[in-house]
Scaffold this motif. Sequence first.
Motif, PDB file in Angstrom:
ATOM      1  N   GLY A 217      31.929  48.326  53.939  1.00  0.00           N
ATOM      2  CA  GLY A 217      31.323  47.770  52.840  1.00  0.00           C
ATOM      3  C   GLY A 217      31.080  46.284  53.429  1.00  0.00           C
ATOM      4  N   ARG A 218      30.593  45.328  52.638  1.00  0.00           N
ATOM      5  CA  ARG A 218      30.169  44.053  52.890  1.00  0.00           C
ATOM      6  C   ARG A 218      30.860  43.176  51.917  1.00  0.00           C
ATOM      7  NH1 ARG A 218      25.839  43.917  56.464  1.00  0.00           N
ATOM      8  NH2 ARG A 218      24.776  45.752  56.778  1.00  0.00           N
ATOM      9  N   PHE A 219      30.950  41.714  52.738  1.00  0.00           N
ATOM     10  CA  PHE A 219      31.783  40.651  52.101  1.00  0.00           C
ATOM     11  C   PHE A 219      30.563  40.187  51.079  1.00  0.00           C
ATOM     12  CE2 PHE A 219      34.490  40.882  55.611  1.00  0.00           C
ATOM     13  CZ  PHE A 219      35.550  40.686  55.104  1.00  0.00           C
TER      14      PHE A 219
ATOM     15  N   ARG B  19      32.149  51.884  42.407  1.00  0.00           N
ATOM     16  CA  ARG B  19      32.180  50.323  43.244  1.00  0.00           C
ATOM     17  C   ARG B  19      33.538  49.843  42.985  1.00  0.00           C
ATOM     18  NH1 ARG B  19      30.460  45.132  41.821  1.00  0.00           N
ATOM     19  NH2 ARG B  19      30.303  46.039  39.808  1.00  0.00           N
ATOM     20  N   ALA B  20      34.173  49.069  44.210  1.00  0.00           N
ATOM     21  CA  ALA B  20      35.378  48.524  44.033  1.00  0.00           C
ATOM     22  C   ALA B  20      35.139  47.321  44.790  1.00  0.00           C
ATOM     23  CB  ALA B  20      36.549  49.402  44.631  1.00  0.00           C
ATOM     24  N   ARG B  21      36.408  46.444  44.777  1.00  0.00           N
ATOM     25  CA  ARG B  21      36.379  45.222  45.156  1.00  0.00           C
ATOM     26  C   ARG B  21      37.704  44.662  45.643  1.00  0.00           C
ATOM     27  NH1 ARG B  21      34.572  40.942  41.168  1.00  0.00           N
ATOM     28  NH2 ARG B  21      36.776  40.852  40.558  1.00  0.00           N
TER      29      ARG B  21
ATOM     30  N   LEU C 189      43.434  44.617  46.620  1.00  0.00           N
ATOM     31  CA  LEU C 189      42.340  45.311  45.714  1.00  0.00           C
ATOM     32  C   LEU C 189      42.456  44.620  44.393  1.00  0.00           C
ATOM     33  CD1 LEU C 189      40.038  47.560  45.635  1.00  0.00           C
ATOM     34  CD2 LEU C 189      42.026  49.056  44.683  1.00  0.00           C
ATOM     35  N   ASP C 190      41.376  43.950  44.003  1.00  0.00           N
ATOM     36  CA  ASP C 190      41.340  43.327  42.525  1.00  0.00           C
ATOM     37  C   ASP C 190      40.693  44.167  41.590  1.00  0.00           C
ATOM     38  OD1 ASP C 190      38.998  42.310  43.499  1.00  0.00           O
ATOM     39  OD2 ASP C 190      39.591  40.257  42.920  1.00  0.00           O
ATOM     40  N   PHE C 191      39.658  44.902  41.851  1.00  0.00           N
ATOM     41  CA  PHE C 191      38.840  45.426  40.792  1.00  0.00           C
ATOM     42  C   PHE C 191      38.087  46.494  40.986  1.00  0.00           C
ATOM     43  CE2 PHE C 191      34.185  45.990  39.910  1.00  0.00           C
ATOM     44  CZ  PHE C 191      34.145  45.845  38.756  1.00  0.00           C
ATOM     45  N   THR C 192      38.352  47.515  40.237  1.00  0.00           N
ATOM     46  CA  THR C 192      37.610  48.790  40.195  1.00  0.00           C
ATOM     47  C   THR C 192      36.515  49.019  38.908  1.00  0.00           C
ATOM     48  OG1 THR C 192      39.555  49.846  41.386  1.00  0.00           O
ATOM     49  CG2 THR C 192      37.884  51.114  40.233  1.00  0.00           C
ATOM     50  N   ASP C 193      35.353  49.260  39.123  1.00  0.00           N
ATOM     51  CA  ASP C 193      34.352  49.484  38.179  1.00  0.00           C
ATOM     52  C   ASP C 193      34.785  50.499  37.161  1.00  0.00           C
ATOM     53  OD1 ASP C 193      31.987  48.764  36.971  1.00  0.00           O
ATOM     54  OD2 ASP C 193      30.815  49.472  38.230  1.00  0.00           O
ATOM     55  N   ASN C 194      34.197  50.304  35.962  1.00  0.00           N
ATOM     56  CA  ASN C 194      34.570  51.089  34.815  1.00  0.00           C
ATOM     57  C   ASN C 194      34.072  52.237  34.708  1.00  0.00           C
ATOM     58  OD1 ASN C 194      32.010  50.324  34.295  1.00  0.00           O
ATOM     59  ND2 ASN C 194      32.456  49.153  32.180  1.00  0.00           N
ATOM     60  N   GLY C 195      33.341  52.741  35.683  1.00  0.00           N
ATOM     61  CA  GLY C 195      32.646  54.160  35.527  1.00  0.00           C
ATOM     62  C   GLY C 195      32.196  54.486  36.847  1.00  0.00           C
TER      63      GLY C 195
ATOM     64  N   PHE D 176      32.974  47.847  48.105  1.00  0.00           N
ATOM     65  CA  PHE D 176      32.594  48.895  48.753  1.00  0.00           C
ATOM     66  C   PHE D 176      32.416  50.110  47.799  1.00  0.00           C
ATOM     67  CE2 PHE D 176      37.241  48.049  48.270  1.00  0.00           C
ATOM     68  CZ  PHE D 176      37.562  49.574  47.780  1.00  0.00           C
ATOM     69  N   GLN D 177      32.081  51.134  48.363  1.00  0.00           N
ATOM     70  CA  GLN D 177      31.655  52.528  47.463  1.00  0.00           C
ATOM     71  C   GLN D 177      32.932  53.445  47.876  1.00  0.00           C
ATOM     72  OE1 GLN D 177      29.594  52.860  44.915  1.00  0.00           O
ATOM     73  NE2 GLN D 177      28.394  50.852  45.169  1.00  0.00           N
ATOM     74  N   GLY D 178      33.463  53.844  46.979  1.00  0.00           N
ATOM     75  CA  GLY D 178      34.341  55.124  47.113  1.00  0.00           C
ATOM     76  C   GLY D 178      33.910  56.497  46.431  1.00  0.00           C
TER      77      GLY D 178
END
Length: 424
Positions: A83-85, A295-297, A280-286, A243-245
């Motif tokens: 991923g990227r910053f 997408r996650a962050r 890890l502090d965020f994971t997208d809702n779909g 990043f994408q998982g």
Amino acid sequence: MTVHTPIERLDPADAKVRRELKTLLHPGRGRRAAWIGAFLVLIVGAWWLLRDGAPQAAAAPAPVLTVAVPIARDVTLWDEYIGRFEASKAVEVRPRVSGAITAIHFTDGQIVRKGQPLFTIDPRPYRAALAEARASAASARSDLALAKLELDRANRLVDIEAVSQSEIDRLRARVNAANAALAGADARIAARALDVEFTTVRAPLSGRISDRQIDAGNLVSAGDAGGTLLTTINALDPVYFTFQGSEALFLKTKREGGDKGAAVEVRLQDESDYRWKGQLDFTDNGLDPRSGTIRARASFRNPEMFLTPGMFGNMRLSTGRTTRALLVPAAAVQTDQARKIVYVVGKDGMVAAKPVEIGPDVDGLRVIRSGLAPADQVVINGYQFARPGTKAVTKVGKIAAAAAPEKAAAGPNEPLSAQATFAK
């Protein structure tokens, strides 16, 4: 009378001459006989040599192989992502009032703090407007005072019935209107004061500022969307890593309870170890239905602001669990067509090849998921001379971890952990 002719005896010398003459007259017959004789000699010689079989070749000496039992250690499993910053906050600095830029108070690319002055817009028109608003407020205050005085005077005349009730109502309405006019004048003062304050453009947040888009002397216009862009600021402490998982990894992380707050580590392109620690502090809702990814962050502390938006990195996410694993040197795992094998030596000294399922590398050692027993004597040195089905001379070695970790492959079915570290 019968006459008998005497028979002459053949002289041996004469017979020899005759044979030589015959050989000279018919040379092919002698050569043919010589060839036939040589061929018969070859056949007899070959039969003699092959009668008892060919001589046996000298047996090659048995290879010397270093063997050791695999080590068993607790390892922490990690899943790997790229991923990227990106900045945790990013703003476009635009003016809230129009005018001419008279001063710039920063250097391109420097670190700025919240509230720090960045630009100065000519404040003179706005100071004049503020003075005008204050004058209007003074006039409204005077009108209010006069309206109140007239209402008080009329109220004293009501007792002697010198003023009608309708006049009292009119004067009271006049007082209310004067109060409203004064409130409007005070609001204009506040608005003009804000305009004067907005002539100094300040940093809305702390972070690294970009270069200036406008030089001193240029006119700028106010507005949220159509306003002139002055510069941009990125907040870098904390900094985000996006990043994408895949869906499979998302499900795995979800079931293991590591979808939020899990420990993550990142290494940059020029780094060999994962030195940047975050959560890890965020994971997208779909999930994206087109790519099947989510997408996650992760968030990272960045007090020195070394990490910069757009920077590429390799991230590993802890699965939050440890497992007992057998490990052998990575070089001891050989490739046999489409399978992975390790060479082992039995108690009788015979070399055998065992197919194994491999896992990630841990400091130069390869995790063996299946196919190997804890008591197997694994060839860790000299494996290039190992031949299955032959005997070997063994000497005991020791398996030890190396200093630098390596990247590892994931398994084919359920997404296996791409990396592992020794559990602490």
